[in-house]
Write a protein that holds these residues in place. Structure first.
Motif, PDB file in Angstrom:
ATOM      1  N   PRO A   1       5.454   2.512  -5.597  1.00 55.48           N
ATOM      2  CA  PRO A   1       5.037   2.577  -4.189  1.00 55.48           C
ATOM      3  C   PRO A   1       3.609   2.072  -3.982  1.00 55.48           C
ATOM      4  O   PRO A   1       3.331   1.393  -2.993  1.00 55.48           O
ATOM      5  CB  PRO A   1       5.167   4.057  -3.851  1.00 55.48           C
ATOM      6  N   ARG A   2       2.708   2.371  -4.901  1.00 55.52           N
ATOM      7  CA  ARG A   2       1.317   1.957  -4.753  1.00 55.52           C
ATOM      8  C   ARG A   2       1.183   0.440  -4.806  1.00 55.52           C
ATOM      9  O   ARG A   2       0.492  -0.162  -3.980  1.00 55.52           O
ATOM     10  CB  ARG A   2       0.468   2.605  -5.844  1.00 55.52           C
ATOM     11  N   ILE A   3       1.856  -0.204  -5.774  1.00 56.15           N
ATOM     12  CA  ILE A   3       1.763  -1.656  -5.891  1.00 56.15           C
ATOM     13  C   ILE A   3       2.489  -2.326  -4.732  1.00 56.15           C
ATOM     14  O   ILE A   3       2.057  -3.384  -4.242  1.00 56.15           O
ATOM     15  CB  ILE A   3       2.315  -2.134  -7.248  1.00 56.15           C
ATOM     16  N   ALA A   4       3.583  -1.737  -4.264  1.00 57.32           N
ATOM     17  CA  ALA A   4       4.267  -2.281  -3.093  1.00 57.32           C
ATOM     18  C   ALA A   4       3.337  -2.289  -1.888  1.00 57.32           C
ATOM     19  O   ALA A   4       3.254  -3.281  -1.150  1.00 57.32           O
ATOM     20  CB  ALA A   4       5.525  -1.459  -2.788  1.00 57.32           C
ATOM     21  N   ALA A   5       2.638  -1.190  -1.679  1.00 59.67           N
ATOM     22  CA  ALA A   5       1.696  -1.107  -0.559  1.00 59.67           C
ATOM     23  C   ALA A   5       0.553  -2.089  -0.748  1.00 59.67           C
ATOM     24  O   ALA A   5       0.115  -2.745   0.210  1.00 59.67           O
ATOM     25  CB  ALA A   5       1.165   0.317  -0.428  1.00 59.67           C
ATOM     26  N   LEU A   6       0.061  -2.221  -1.975  1.00 58.91           N
ATOM     27  CA  LEU A   6      -1.052  -3.133  -2.253  1.00 58.91           C
ATOM     28  C   LEU A   6      -0.646  -4.579  -1.982  1.00 58.91           C
ATOM     29  O   LEU A   6      -1.396  -5.343  -1.354  1.00 58.91           O
ATOM     30  CB  LEU A   6      -1.497  -2.966  -3.706  1.00 58.91           C
ATOM     31  N   ALA A   7       0.545  -4.956  -2.431  1.00 58.54           N
ATOM     32  CA  ALA A   7       1.024  -6.324  -2.196  1.00 58.54           C
ATOM     33  C   ALA A   7       1.222  -6.589  -0.708  1.00 58.54           C
ATOM     34  O   ALA A   7       0.889  -7.667  -0.196  1.00 58.54           O
ATOM     35  CB  ALA A   7       2.327  -6.561  -2.957  1.00 58.54           C
ATOM     36  N   ALA A   8       1.774  -5.607   0.000  1.00 62.70           N
ATOM     37  CA  ALA A   8       1.997  -5.771   1.434  1.00 62.70           C
ATOM     38  C   ALA A   8       0.674  -5.869   2.192  1.00 62.70           C
ATOM     39  O   ALA A   8       0.549  -6.635   3.152  1.00 62.70           O
ATOM     40  CB  ALA A   8       2.831  -4.605   1.968  1.00 62.70           C
TER      41      ALA A   8
ATOM     42  N   VAL B   1      -7.919  -4.341   7.559  1.00 59.91           N
ATOM     43  CA  VAL B   1      -7.100  -4.301   6.353  1.00 59.91           C
ATOM     44  C   VAL B   1      -7.508  -3.133   5.457  1.00 59.91           C
ATOM     45  O   VAL B   1      -6.653  -2.415   4.922  1.00 59.91           O
ATOM     46  CB  VAL B   1      -7.213  -5.641   5.587  1.00 59.91           C
ATOM     47  N   LEU B   2      -8.810  -2.922   5.285  1.00 58.61           N
ATOM     48  CA  LEU B   2      -9.279  -1.801   4.473  1.00 58.61           C
ATOM     49  C   LEU B   2      -8.897  -0.473   5.110  1.00 58.61           C
ATOM     50  O   LEU B   2      -8.520   0.480   4.414  1.00 58.61           O
ATOM     51  CB  LEU B   2     -10.792  -1.884   4.280  1.00 58.61           C
ATOM     52  N   ALA B   3      -8.993  -0.395   6.436  1.00 60.05           N
ATOM     53  CA  ALA B   3      -8.579   0.832   7.126  1.00 60.05           C
ATOM     54  C   ALA B   3      -7.088   1.070   6.936  1.00 60.05           C
ATOM     55  O   ALA B   3      -6.652   2.214   6.747  1.00 60.05           O
ATOM     56  CB  ALA B   3      -8.922   0.733   8.610  1.00 60.05           C
ATOM     57  N   GLY B   4      -6.297   0.004   6.971  1.00 57.48           N
ATOM     58  CA  GLY B   4      -4.870   0.141   6.715  1.00 57.48           C
ATOM     59  C   GLY B   4      -4.605   0.669   5.319  1.00 57.48           C
ATOM     60  O   GLY B   4      -3.697   1.478   5.103  1.00 57.48           O
ATOM     61  N   ALA B   5      -5.415   0.233   4.350  1.00 55.22           N
ATOM     62  CA  ALA B   5      -5.257   0.715   2.978  1.00 55.22           C
ATOM     63  C   ALA B   5      -5.608   2.201   2.874  1.00 55.22           C
ATOM     64  O   ALA B   5      -4.972   2.942   2.110  1.00 55.22           O
ATOM     65  CB  ALA B   5      -6.138  -0.102   2.037  1.00 55.22           C
TER      66      ALA B   5
END
Length: 248
Positions: free
Chosen positions: A176-183, A53-57
């Protein structure tokens, strides 16, 4: 342990700094780890699959700054590669991943497995140094020293969590940042632990799945390429995490 040929270095190279964001600003995997930290228990949620998950981030952060691109091979698999037209990231964690994919295009899941295992410690140390999490030493039974993590009460986690909740519960159109964070929070499979603040119900699951597939909202039309790349990354995290921890 000797470094493997495909293992990315965490040392920052001598490159022109990436000016898309301040080096003092938290990167996306820092924000994700801060959200996954559970103040009530002092543990990090989703430890079994955390490094994926961290790598995905990390990859999602690079995608949001258009520092990586996706290519489809003749066999239909998706590779990630560095965008060399832009200056490399100045942040050493993002730079490490960028340098790894700059060597040659690599499959998304290959990148997740290569960069993920060494992310937790430096990201946690950053959160502690930034003052978002406190590390406290305590004695157990009056004899044994132990280290615990506590919420610093500086409010940054609460702000992030509210922004994610606004998107998942109230269907607020995200940045976009919060969308990615939520996903990514959804991809971590730890979202049920945020109930009741973020209710674990059908509506929230549906909205999380929309974000997973890049459906961020009408205002994100111009972000089509970024949304597609982020969706590919997050789906890779989900599928890899499911294999790694099928019963979680």
């Amino acid at each position: 342990m000797a470094q493997q040929p495909d293992e990315p270095s965490i040392e920052a190279g001598a490159h022109t700094p990436w000016t898309a964001n301040s080096t003092d600003s938290p990167i996306l995997p820092e924000d994700l780890l801060l959200l996954l930290f559970q103040p009530e228990s002092g543990v990090i949620a989703g430890e079994n699959t955390l490094f994926y998950v961290l790598a995905g981030a990390v990859l999602a952060d690079l995608a949001l700054h258009e520092s990586v691109a996706m290519t489809t091979t003749r066999t239909g698999s998706v590779n990630v590669e560095a965008v060399r037209e832009k200056a490399p990231p100045s942040d050493e964690i993002l730079l490490s991943a960028w340098e790894y994919v700059s060597e040659k295009p690599r499959g998304v899941q290959t990148v997740l497995a290569a960069i993920g295992p060494r992310l937790r410690h430096p990201l946690l140390e950053r959160l502690i140094a930034r003052g978002d999490i406190r590390r406290e030493n305590r004695k157990v039974l009056g004899f044994f020293n132990t280290t615990v993590l506590e919420d610093s009460q500086n409010g940054r986690r609460a702000v992030l969590l509210k922004e994610v909740r606004d998107v998942l519960v109230d269907s607020t159109e995200p940045t976009p940042r919060i969308a990615a964070l939520a996903a990514l929070l959804w991809a971590s499979r730890a979202l049920p632990q945020f109930d009741p603040y973020i209710p674990w119900n059908t509506a929230v699951i549906k909205r999380a799945q929309e974000l997973e597939h890049g459906n961020w909202g009408a205002g994100a039309t111009s972000e089509a390429v970024t949304r597609t790349m982020t969706a590919v990354i997050i789906n890779s995290v989900i599928s890899t995490a499911a294999v790694a921890s099928p019963n979680q």
